[in-house]
Design a protein around this motif. Structure first.
Motif, mmCIF file in Angstrom:
data_model
loop_
_atom_site.group_PDB
_atom_site.id
_atom_site.type_symbol
_atom_site.label_atom_id
_atom_site.label_comp_id
_atom_site.label_asym_id
_atom_site.label_seq_id
_atom_site.Cartn_x
_atom_site.Cartn_y
_atom_site.Cartn_z
ATOM 1 N N LEU A 156 -1.365 8.971 9.145
ATOM 2 C CA LEU A 156 -0.238 8.595 8.506
ATOM 3 C C LEU A 156 0.325 9.421 7.415
ATOM 4 C CD1 LEU A 156 -1.580 6.118 10.148
ATOM 5 C CD2 LEU A 156 -0.091 4.711 8.445
ATOM 6 N N ALA A 157 1.309 9.885 7.079
ATOM 7 C CA ALA A 157 1.566 11.015 6.242
ATOM 8 C C ALA A 157 1.808 10.382 4.965
ATOM 9 C CB ALA A 157 3.366 11.664 6.578
ATOM 10 N N ALA A 158 1.617 11.342 3.823
ATOM 11 C CA ALA A 158 1.547 10.808 2.415
ATOM 12 C C ALA A 158 2.985 10.350 2.085
ATOM 13 C CB ALA A 158 1.346 12.047 1.553
ATOM 14 N N ARG A 210 -12.892 11.038 6.640
ATOM 15 C CA ARG A 210 -12.686 12.332 5.750
ATOM 16 C C ARG A 210 -12.291 12.067 4.347
ATOM 17 N NH1 ARG A 210 -11.920 16.508 10.530
ATOM 18 N NH2 ARG A 210 -12.483 18.236 8.810
ATOM 19 N N ARG A 211 -12.575 11.324 3.646
ATOM 20 C CA ARG A 211 -12.191 10.936 2.192
ATOM 21 C C ARG A 211 -12.641 11.951 1.453
ATOM 22 N NH1 ARG A 211 -14.708 6.450 4.662
ATOM 23 N NH2 ARG A 211 -16.487 6.478 3.212
ATOM 24 N N GLY A 212 -13.800 12.590 1.655
ATOM 25 C CA GLY A 212 -14.165 13.718 0.697
ATOM 26 C C GLY A 212 -13.321 14.770 0.780
ATOM 27 N N GLU A 213 -12.570 14.803 1.607
ATOM 28 C CA GLU A 213 -11.480 16.080 1.577
ATOM 29 C C GLU A 213 -9.884 15.685 1.188
ATOM 30 O OE1 GLU A 213 -11.475 18.097 5.749
ATOM 31 O OE2 GLU A 213 -13.379 17.249 6.128
ATOM 32 N N GLY A 214 -9.836 14.446 0.748
ATOM 33 C CA GLY A 214 -8.792 14.214 0.071
ATOM 34 C C GLY A 214 -7.834 13.075 0.850
ATOM 35 N N PHE A 215 -8.265 12.967 1.947
ATOM 36 C CA PHE A 215 -7.513 11.919 2.965
ATOM 37 C C PHE A 215 -8.095 10.608 2.448
ATOM 38 C CE2 PHE A 215 -8.173 15.865 5.950
ATOM 39 C CZ PHE A 215 -6.764 15.834 6.129
ATOM 40 N N GLY A 216 -6.789 9.756 2.555
ATOM 41 C CA GLY A 216 -7.193 8.322 2.543
ATOM 42 C C GLY A 216 -6.883 7.687 1.097
ATOM 43 N N VAL A 251 0.864 -1.264 -0.172
ATOM 44 C CA VAL A 251 -0.006 0.030 0.092
ATOM 45 C C VAL A 251 0.877 1.216 -0.015
ATOM 46 C CG1 VAL A 251 -1.972 1.190 1.099
ATOM 47 C CG2 VAL A 251 -1.661 -1.188 1.086
ATOM 48 N N TRP A 252 0.558 2.141 -1.025
ATOM 49 C CA TRP A 252 1.197 3.300 -1.172
ATOM 50 C C TRP A 252 0.270 4.577 -0.737
ATOM 51 C CZ3 TRP A 252 3.867 5.055 -6.209
ATOM 52 C CH2 TRP A 252 4.618 6.377 -6.077
ATOM 53 N N LEU A 253 0.889 5.188 0.193
ATOM 54 C CA LEU A 253 -0.203 6.496 0.754
ATOM 55 C C LEU A 253 0.037 7.632 -0.176
ATOM 56 C CD1 LEU A 253 0.152 6.095 4.454
ATOM 57 C CD2 LEU A 253 -1.344 4.829 3.037
ATOM 58 N N LEU A 254 -1.057 7.864 -1.089
ATOM 59 C CA LEU A 254 -0.877 9.078 -1.869
ATOM 60 C C LEU A 254 -1.365 10.290 -1.418
ATOM 61 C CD1 LEU A 254 -2.203 7.683 -5.027
ATOM 62 C CD2 LEU A 254 0.271 7.688 -4.427
ATOM 63 N N SER A 255 -2.009 10.257 -0.090
ATOM 64 C CA SER A 255 -2.331 11.603 0.590
ATOM 65 C C SER A 255 -2.153 10.821 2.258
ATOM 66 C CB SER A 255 -3.651 11.813 0.379
ATOM 67 O OG SER A 255 -4.735 10.991 0.850
ATOM 68 N N ASP A 256 -2.365 11.875 3.183
ATOM 69 C CA ASP A 256 -2.388 11.716 4.380
ATOM 70 C C ASP A 256 -3.715 10.507 4.859
ATOM 71 O OD1 ASP A 256 -0.503 13.005 4.629
ATOM 72 O OD2 ASP A 256 -1.472 14.910 5.947
ATOM 73 N N VAL A 257 -3.607 9.615 5.495
ATOM 74 C CA VAL A 257 -4.646 8.780 6.021
ATOM 75 C C VAL A 257 -5.054 8.864 7.385
ATOM 76 C CG1 VAL A 257 -5.410 6.225 5.979
ATOM 77 C CG2 VAL A 257 -3.964 7.325 4.024
ATOM 78 N N LEU A 258 -6.397 9.099 7.665
ATOM 79 C CA LEU A 258 -6.534 9.115 9.199
ATOM 80 C C LEU A 258 -7.558 7.911 9.592
ATOM 81 C CD1 LEU A 258 -8.369 13.050 8.942
ATOM 82 C CD2 LEU A 258 -5.751 12.024 9.546
ATOM 83 N N VAL A 259 -6.855 7.066 10.654
ATOM 84 C CA VAL A 259 -7.596 6.084 11.075
ATOM 85 C C VAL A 259 -7.626 6.083 12.506
ATOM 86 C CG1 VAL A 259 -6.926 4.732 9.096
ATOM 87 C CG2 VAL A 259 -5.388 4.886 11.266
#
Length: 772
Positions: free
Chosen positions: A553-555, A584-590, A477-485
């Motif tokens: 988790l940072a991008a 908050r996926r609609g705001e670009g996270f995740g 899994v490669w994080l293309l943006s910050d991910v909030l869990v």
């Protein structure tokens, strides 16, 4: 409804708006310059001076610190509760729902008019003539003499220039309200007399001239507007949630609009504050764009965002013409050779003595294979200050001096707006093609971006089929943006186990309900998992208060999991890549990417790392009557005078070739020759008669007379001697024809004065000053 105002700032004297920095050993105070390398007036500076002038006008019209005109002042320039409380001695009104934003917005700084900026950018020799260095000294107040060690040199921009800009007056106003707003702006503009540093000592004298439909003094009833009680300004807009109708979208497909951003001014997407330095991000987060997207898409968009049917991804710099992806944290560059990069997921350093450091910034190409290029966008750093009204100096209690580090104008970025099929009407993406204002300080110098939207064809997150995964397979899994869990206690978490649980929930929403993932932390000396924590601090604009910090988790982070139960089909993998995971996926996270080819294979080399500025092309000379022609002529004259002075000093070393027999004259007769320089405006015949009368009784009078006539009356001889590089010193098409005639007398006086002075010095040095 938005009304556009044209702003002309005519600089009546030399001026200085500084950077707060110096060039060691050369300049103590430098002028602030734009992307063309030219002086400009920041919108923050103009807004501050204009507001102060409008406050003076409002105080006069209201006969005090409060009144109807002060309401218009707050409407135009926004709330200033700390200043209002200090001036009136009262606490801010607790009934105010939130600070009022400014209705007057400037579209960036004020620059040189027309094509003058691009033309000067391509001609560095003329660009040097836009400014000059002025010496100064500190005076001892007790003795009135210069203080020891207090000599300084300040860079000044030349006066006589006219700078242009644009302002917007937003809001729906009636005719009477519009007249009141424009009348106050015009009254304040009339009171603006100086701008920039040292304006109380003669520098920065200016005249601000706003123009536009209905702007006084075109209005015939200006006196009536200012003498009668004004109409009340519009009430603050209600910032409640924008609700939309619930729809039944398709869960199988997305409509994807690709947004291309061209930054017209620096953009500051707040990252962190260190002391008085506000540092911006190297991209535009999705949460920063969501407000603009919802306002442009209108009804239905907000409801779709709450349901997860609308996603705004982060805007990242373009790499090879496509949106860049954050550099994976499993990539490491050699400390001594930044072009040597390895992938810790599948590689180990070939040289055991080599030291590798993990890549923590930059973006890589979206195309797999080939040479890996790490792109790092360019930033600009600008200093600002908050001026206290009474002392008219920066004051720490109001913010003092602070520095912004923002993305450079001209940076190209790209993002996506994804909407479930059927949520919005056809052609919704066309509404996103607009000029946006984003980030901090977007009402003046920052955040102006030109956005172009195009609809991408429907399909998976990336071309080609996404391979299925079964029990025992690896999932990278490669994080293309910050991910909030969150963990099981609902606290923000960076534990890979909690990440795996959130990822399984995302697969369950996509139809794979029996998936279980296990984190892989070690793999025979390799690094299967590498990530960092991120913190997002945002601001509630309407209330002027901070929002809660978001930890995640940072991008760029990379995590490896093993499928321990169930399986994952290609449709589920593609659905999670498009819709995102976590909160908050609609705001670009995740935003994530699975089993990318870049992570699966070794990396052996890298390309260039920093994007340079585009090559400047010369747009050609300015034509007579064109915008900027008058200002260009001022710069041309300054450049010609400087070059004439340099050439005259060079020729003074070979004075015999210029003066000929005049070098044998005594000092008193050389002074008589200097007297002729005041007669250069006379016609050639009159000047010859004066030369003949002056030299009639001198030794070698005929030779002296011929030399003077040749030097003073021959039109082309002066320019042949000076041999100026005319093409390099002209901005206008008529400059080569007009300037030689205009500056001939001045150039001749400069050349002869320099040569006569050199001849006198040489005679004095050699002890040959006897009368001829």
């Amino acid at each position: 409804m938005t009304a556009e105002l044209k702003l002309h700032l005519r600089m009546l004297s030399d001026w200085h708006i500084g950077t707060g920095t110096a060039a060691h050993g050369h300049i103590d105070r430098r002028v602030q310059r734009d992307s063309y390398g030219l002086p400009f007036v920041p919108a923050k500076t103009l807004i501050g001076v204009w507001r102060d002038a409008c406050e003076v006008a409002a105080n006069a019209l209201d006969s005090g610190y409060t009144g109807d005109w002060h309401c218009w002042l707050e409407y135009l320039f926004g709330s200033q509760p700390s200043h209002a409380a200090k001036e009136t001695g009262r606490r801010p009104d607790s009934s105010t729902r939130h600070p009022r934003p400014a209705a007057l917005v400037l579209r960036g700084p004020l620059h040189f008019p027309g094509r003058l900026g691009p033309v000067l950018a391509a001609r560095p020799r003329l660009r040097e003539a836009v400014t000059f260095v002025k010496p100064g000294v500190a005076i001892d107040p007790a003795t009135g003499t210069a203080l020891e060690g207090m000599l300084r040199y300040e860079e000044m921009a030349r006066g006589g220039m006219t700078l242009e800009g644009t302002a917007e007056l937003s809001g729906s106003l009636t005719e009477s309200q519009r007249r009141c707003a424009l009348a106050l702006l015009w009254a304040g503009a009339v009171l603006v007399e100086g701008i920039g540093g040292k304006r109380r000592r003669g520098a920065g004298r200016c005249r601000l001239e706003p123009s536009g439909p209905g702007m006084p003094p075109a209005s015939e009833d200006l006196e009536a507007v200012l003498s009668q009680p004004p109409a009340a300004p519009p009430a603050p807009a209600d910032r409640g949630p924008v609700l939309g109708a619930e729809t039944s979208p398709s869960k199988e497909s997305w409509e994807r609009a690709e947004l291309t951003f061209e930054l017209l001014t620096p953009l500051l997407a707040h990252d962190r504050t260190i002391g008085n330095l506000v540092s911006g991000r190297d991209h535009i987060p999705g949460w920063l764009m969501l407000r603009s997207v919802l306002s442009l898409l209108g009804e239905g968009a907000a409801a779709a965002a709450r349901r997860g049917d609308l996603v705004v991804t982060s805007a990242t710099p373009l790499v090879d013409g496509r949106p860049g992806r954050p550099a994976p944290r499993v990539l490491a560059a050699a400390k001594d050779d930044q072009d040597q990069i390895i992938n810790w997921m599948v590689q180990q350093p070939g040289d055991e003595d080599a030291t590798f450091k993990r890549l923590r910034s930059g973006y890589v190409s979206a195309e797999p294979g080939g040479v890996l290029a790490v792109h790092r966008p360019v930033f600009v750093t600008r200093m600002h200050n908050t001026v206290q009204d009474e002392t008219q100096r920066p004051d720490e209690s109001l913010g003092g001096v602070y520095v912004y580090r923002a993305l450079e104008p001209g940076t190209m970025l790209a993002a996506e707006v994804r909407v479930r099929t059927g949520v919005l009407t056809e052609g919704w993406h066309d509404r996103l093609t607009e000029t946006w204002r984003l980030g901090r300080s977007r009402k003046d110098d920052y955040g102006l971006a030109k956005v172009t939207a195009r609809l991408r064809p429907d399909g998976p997150a990336r071309p080609g089929a996404v391979p299925s995964l079964r029990k025992g397979d690896r999932l990278r899994v490669w994080l293309l943006s910050d991910v909030l869990v969150r963990d099981r206690r609902l606290a923000p978490s960076a534990d890979p186990a909690d990440f795996a649980r959130a990822l399984c929930d995302a697969f369950a929403r996509a139809g794979e309900i029996d998936v279980t993932l296990g984190p892989v932390m070690e793999d025979a000396g390799l690094v299967p998992t590498s990530y960092e924590m991120s913190r997002t601090d945002s601001w509630q604009v309407g209330w002027g208060l901070p929002r809660p910090s978001l930890l995640g988790l940072a991008a760029g982070g990379c995590l490896t999991f093993e499928v321990t139960e169930g399986g994952i089909g290609p449709d589920a993998l593609a659905a999670v890549e498009l819709g995102g995971m976590g909160e908050r996926r609609g705001e670009g996270f995740g935003q994530v990417r699975f089993n990318d080819p870049l992570l699966a294979g070794p990396v052996t080399s890298s390309g260039a790392s920093v994007t340079g500025r585009p090559k400047v092309t010369d747009p050609g000379d300015l034509l007579p009557g064109e915008d900027g022609h008058v200002e260009a002529r001022l710069i041309e004259r300054a450049a010609w005078r400087a070059e004439i002075w340099r050439r005259a000093e060079q020729h003074a070393s070979g004075v015999d070739q210029i003066l000929g027999p005049l070098t044998e004259l005594s000092a008193s007769r050389l002074n008589s020759v200097r007297g002729l320089l005041n007669r250069l405006g006379e016609d050639s015949e009159t000047l010859r008669q004066r030369i003949a009368r002056l030299t009639a009784r001198w030794p070698k009078s005929e030779a002296v007379r011929d030399a003077l006539e040749k030097l003073l009356t021959t039109e082309d001889r002066l320019w042949v001697l000076l041999a100026l590089p005319t093409a390099e010193l002209c901005l206008t098409s008529d400059g080569p024809r007009v300037l030689p005639t205009e500056l001939r007398r001045e150039a001749l006086r400069t050349l002869i004065t320099a040569c006569l002075a050199a001849s006198t010095r040489r005679a004095a040095h050699e002890g040959q000053g006897a009368t001829a």
